[in-house]
Structure formats: structure tokens, C-alpha cells
Design a protein around this motif. Structure first.
Motif, PDB file in Angstrom:
ATOM      1  N   PHE A 172      24.254  46.212  34.453  1.00  0.00           N
ATOM      2  CA  PHE A 172      24.637  46.850  35.707  1.00  0.00           C
ATOM      3  C   PHE A 172      26.149  46.914  35.904  1.00  0.00           C
ATOM      4  CE2 PHE A 172      20.373  45.120  36.747  1.00  0.00           C
ATOM      5  CZ  PHE A 172      19.743  46.310  37.076  1.00  0.00           C
ATOM      6  N   THR A 173      26.871  45.921  35.415  1.00  0.00           N
ATOM      7  CA  THR A 173      28.286  45.763  35.746  1.00  0.00           C
ATOM      8  C   THR A 173      29.099  47.021  35.452  1.00  0.00           C
ATOM      9  OG1 THR A 173      28.156  43.411  35.273  1.00  0.00           O
ATOM     10  CG2 THR A 173      30.342  44.364  35.365  1.00  0.00           C
ATOM     11  N   PRO A 174      29.714  47.631  36.464  1.00  0.00           N
ATOM     12  CA  PRO A 174      30.520  48.835  36.250  1.00  0.00           C
ATOM     13  C   PRO A 174      31.966  48.527  35.879  1.00  0.00           C
ATOM     14  CG  PRO A 174      30.370  48.410  38.591  1.00  0.00           C
ATOM     15  CD  PRO A 174      29.583  47.319  37.907  1.00  0.00           C
ATOM     16  N   VAL A 175      32.347  47.247  35.929  1.00  0.00           N
ATOM     17  CA  VAL A 175      33.736  46.855  35.638  1.00  0.00           C
ATOM     18  C   VAL A 175      33.895  46.623  34.143  1.00  0.00           C
ATOM     19  CG1 VAL A 175      35.553  45.158  36.058  1.00  0.00           C
ATOM     20  CG2 VAL A 175      34.043  45.862  37.930  1.00  0.00           C
ATOM     21  N   LYS A 176      34.705  47.440  33.498  1.00  0.00           N
ATOM     22  CA  LYS A 176      34.944  47.326  32.062  1.00  0.00           C
ATOM     23  C   LYS A 176      36.048  46.325  31.757  1.00  0.00           C
ATOM     24  CE  LYS A 176      35.150  51.185  29.764  1.00  0.00           C
ATOM     25  NZ  LYS A 176      35.545  52.580  29.387  1.00  0.00           N
ATOM     26  N   LYS A 177      36.983  46.197  32.682  1.00  0.00           N
ATOM     27  CA  LYS A 177      38.142  45.330  32.431  1.00  0.00           C
ATOM     28  C   LYS A 177      38.602  44.723  33.747  1.00  0.00           C
ATOM     29  CE  LYS A 177      42.978  45.720  30.859  1.00  0.00           C
ATOM     30  NZ  LYS A 177      43.996  46.660  30.358  1.00  0.00           N
ATOM     31  N   ALA A 178      38.813  43.414  33.742  1.00  0.00           N
ATOM     32  CA  ALA A 178      39.372  42.716  34.905  1.00  0.00           C
ATOM     33  C   ALA A 178      40.207  41.554  34.377  1.00  0.00           C
ATOM     34  CB  ALA A 178      38.270  42.215  35.827  1.00  0.00           C
ATOM     35  N   VAL A 179      41.511  41.769  34.305  1.00  0.00           N
ATOM     36  CA  VAL A 179      42.423  40.731  33.813  1.00  0.00           C
ATOM     37  C   VAL A 179      43.565  40.569  34.807  1.00  0.00           C
ATOM     38  CG1 VAL A 179      41.873  41.147  31.387  1.00  0.00           C
ATOM     39  CG2 VAL A 179      43.757  42.380  32.446  1.00  0.00           C
ATOM     40  N   TYR A 180      44.227  39.438  34.730  1.00  0.00           N
ATOM     41  CA  TYR A 180      45.352  39.204  35.634  1.00  0.00           C
ATOM     42  C   TYR A 180      46.470  38.454  34.923  1.00  0.00           C
ATOM     43  CZ  TYR A 180      43.474  34.442  36.066  1.00  0.00           C
ATOM     44  OH  TYR A 180      43.004  33.170  35.793  1.00  0.00           O
ATOM     45  N   ASP A 181      47.663  38.637  35.422  1.00  0.00           N
ATOM     46  CA  ASP A 181      48.832  37.868  34.993  1.00  0.00           C
ATOM     47  C   ASP A 181      49.410  37.164  36.224  1.00  0.00           C
ATOM     48  OD1 ASP A 181      48.777  38.664  32.312  1.00  0.00           O
ATOM     49  OD2 ASP A 181      49.891  40.504  32.763  1.00  0.00           O
ATOM     50  N   ILE A 182      50.004  36.022  36.002  1.00  0.00           N
ATOM     51  CA  ILE A 182      50.732  35.316  37.058  1.00  0.00           C
ATOM     52  C   ILE A 182      52.207  35.342  36.684  1.00  0.00           C
ATOM     53  CG2 ILE A 182      51.002  33.193  38.376  1.00  0.00           C
ATOM     54  CD1 ILE A 182      48.233  34.461  38.643  1.00  0.00           C
ATOM     55  N   GLU A 183      53.024  35.961  37.548  1.00  0.00           N
ATOM     56  CA  GLU A 183      54.454  36.073  37.284  1.00  0.00           C
ATOM     57  C   GLU A 183      55.248  35.299  38.331  1.00  0.00           C
ATOM     58  OE1 GLU A 183      55.328  40.210  37.351  1.00  0.00           O
ATOM     59  OE2 GLU A 183      54.085  40.684  35.587  1.00  0.00           O
TER      60      GLU A 183
END
Length: 331
Positions: A172-183
Motif C-alpha cells: 500500500f505504501t505510496p512513499v518511495k523515499k523518505a530520508v532526512y539530514d540534520i544540519e
């Protein structure tokens, strides 16, 4: 000497940048040191696990009894056909929970995702390949498309299907990419503040900014359990009247009923927050809730019946206590 604080710094800046048709960058800052990761990590997990999408959960092919069969005139075996089908991303146009759709194709023809689009179903991957038919082929198949979250293996779907349908693993998941950076960011003369930079991409079933907002909503609702319980405890401590387990159940928020989005939003707009408020309402009062349709009314009544059937009959005194408690919480 380090500056003494009585509350953490409140971030004030949010920037959203469109990177592509279904891809965005979200930046939020400035956060106190350590706060950015505390928020970013659970949000990423919720984006990947709780975003609502659509997937075929079952297929019925005319003349086929199992997934290792073959179809006359179709180049691909049924197993390959099903693999190709999983690469096609569907969307129910009216956002209902489930649709059953039937297709029929004759050859010679190459079938793509766009060929499966109709008045009920939108295809967000129109160029995805499905099958090749020669001039002798006549392909008839039906799909059950369902709304959901996460991943559900076919074994968990099998027992709920109509006769003749083969279960499919549901992605079901429609999210292909979910990443984050901390700056690091500078605030006045302090270089230790932080910025969260999210990169989110979806498959087109849902816009990435909507997926992010939904993840935030899920986080708030999950955390509200603490607020619900604490409110109940505070009232119990300050109220000399006896508190039964039944009353505590009715003092939980409507979020715990797992209503459909449409029903939940109608109640929320009407200012109804607690299960007990619904129990105290007559059927006529429920019907008069603005924009509450027949289907939503039936869903809410069913939930209320489930709760009241599990409870002992509440006395008039207990109902009055319930009413007072809700008034206290909401005041």
C-alpha cells in the motif's frame, strides 16, 4: 557562563521546495541540539508505515485456478503477469475503501497500466507494462483494489476473499523515499542549533506534502493517548464520585474508534472529541451533525453499539457523571 533557560527554543522557519512532480524538500529550523533527530526519526518511520495508498489485494482470471498456470495466447505466465501487475499503481477515484473492477482484452495487443484506467480507477503509472497478447488471446480478469497502509502478505488476505480469487501481497505504501539530514545552523552567536532537511518522494497516489501532513497527524493522534489518560486521572483524583472502568473508556478520544477519515473529520468539525459525547447523543442529534452522510452515520452507530454492548447498562446517575466529566475536560 551558559545562558539559563526555562523552555527550549521554538523553531520558527519551514521551507518547502518542489524538486519534481512527486518529490519535495522540507526544511525546518532552528531546533535546540538533539531535538531535530528526536522529531525527524519517528516522522520518517510514520511516512513509510502509515501513509495511505491503494493496492490490488486479489485477482480472478478466467480459466485460471492458480498462479503457476498459463493463459492461451498470452506471452507471460500468470506468475509473471502478477509480478507486472504489482508494478502498476492504482488509485480509487472516490477514495472509497474498496473497489472490484473487471477487464477484458483481445489480441494482438500489448497491455499497459493506462489500459486499466476507468471511471472508478485512476492509474498513476500509465506506462508500466502488464502483458503481451497474440491474435488468439482473450484475457478476462477481475481485481479487488483496496485502500490501506504498509504491507499485508497474501496469507493474511486469503480467508476474506470471494470464491475464485487469488490473494496478492498488498504493497500500500505510496512513499518511495523518505530520508532526512540534520544540519547545523547559527542562531545569534550559537552554532549548535539544528535544521531538519527532509526529502520525500511518492509514487503519485498521494502528494508528498500530503503524506508529510498525514504523518504529523498520525503522530499527534498516537501521542494523544497520554493526554487522554492523564485527563482521566486528574479528574478521578479531584472528583469524589466513583469512577468505573466503563466511564474511563467513554472518556477516551474518538481517535481510538478508528473511524474512516470522512466520519472522523465530520465529528471533529462538529467539536465532538470524546466517545462519551457520542454515547450521550440521541440518533436524531447524530443525524443533525453537519455533512454527516448516511454511510458515516451507520459507521458511527455501529462503533457506539460495539462499545455499549461490552459495557454494563449505565445508570442515569453514571450518565450524568459522564456528562460533567466531559464538560470539565473541555472547559
Amino acid at each position: 557562563m551558559k545562558k539559563i533557560k526555562t523552555a527550549p527554543f521554538m523553531p520558527s522557519e519551514v521551507e518547502v521546495t518542489q524538486l519534481g512532480e512527486n518529490s519535495i524538500k522540507i526544511e525546518a529550523y532552528p531546533f535546540e541540539s538533539g531535538y531535530a533527530i528526536s522529531l525527524a526519526h519517528p516522522l520518517r518511520r510514520l511516512l513509510l508505515s502509515s501513509s495511505i495508498g491503494y493496492s490490488p489485494v486479489a485477482i480472478k482470471i478466467e480459466g485460471v485456478s492458480h498462479e503457476f498456470d498459463s493463459i492461451r495466447g498470452m506471452l507471460e505466465d500468470v506468475a509473471v503477469f502478477i509480478i507486472n501487475l504489482k508494478n502498476i499503481r492504482f488509485k480509487i477515484r472516490d477514495e472509497s475503501d474498496k473497489k472490484e473492477v473487471t477487464y477484458e482484452f483481445s489480441g494482438p495487443k500489448e497491455i499497459y497500466g493506462k489500459d486499466l484506467e476507468n471511471e472508478d480507477i485512476e492509474i498513476v503509472t500509465p506506462d508500466a507494462f502488464l502483458a503481451t497478447l497474440n491474435e488468439d488471446a482473450n484475457l478476462q480478469f477481475s481485481l479487488i483494489i483496496h485502500k490501506g497502509i504498509g504491507y499485508v502478505p497474501s496469507e493474511e488476505i486469503r480467508d476474506e476473499l470471494p470464491e475464485g480469487y487469488l490473494p496478492l501481497d498488498a504493497f500500500f505504501t505510496p512513499v518511495k523515499k523518505a530520508v532526512y539530514d540534520i544540519e547545523k545552523v547559527l542562531v545569534e552567536d550559537n552554532p549548535n542549533f539544528e535544521k531538519i532537511v527532509f526529502y520525500i518522494e511518492t509514487d503519485g497516489q498521494i502528494e508528498p506534502i500530503t503524506a508529510f501532513k498525514d504523518a504529523l497527524s498520525v503522530m499527534y493522534k498516537q501521542m494523544s493517548v497520554f493526554n487522554n489518560e492523564l485527563n482521566v486521572q486528574i479528574i478521578a483524583e479531584n472528583d469524589s464520585e466513583e469512577n468505573s472502568a466503563e466511564l474511563k473508556k467513554l472518556l477516551q478520544k474518538i481517535d481510538t474508534l478508528n473511524l474512516s477519515a470522512r466520519s472522523h473529520n465530520c465529528l471533529e468539525r462538529a467539536g465532538i472529541e470524546y466517545i462519551g459525547e457520542l454515547v450521550l447523543m440521541s440518533e436524531d442529534e447524530l443525524k443533525n451533525i453537519k455533512n454527516l452522510g448516511k454511510k458515516s452515520l451507520e459507521e458511527i452507530k455501529e462503533k457506539i453499539d460495539e462499545i455499549t454492548q461490552k459495557m454494563q447498562n449505565l445508570s442515569a446517575k453514571e450518565l450524568e457523571v459522564l456528562k460533567k466529566k466531559i464538560e470539565k475536560i473541555k472547559s
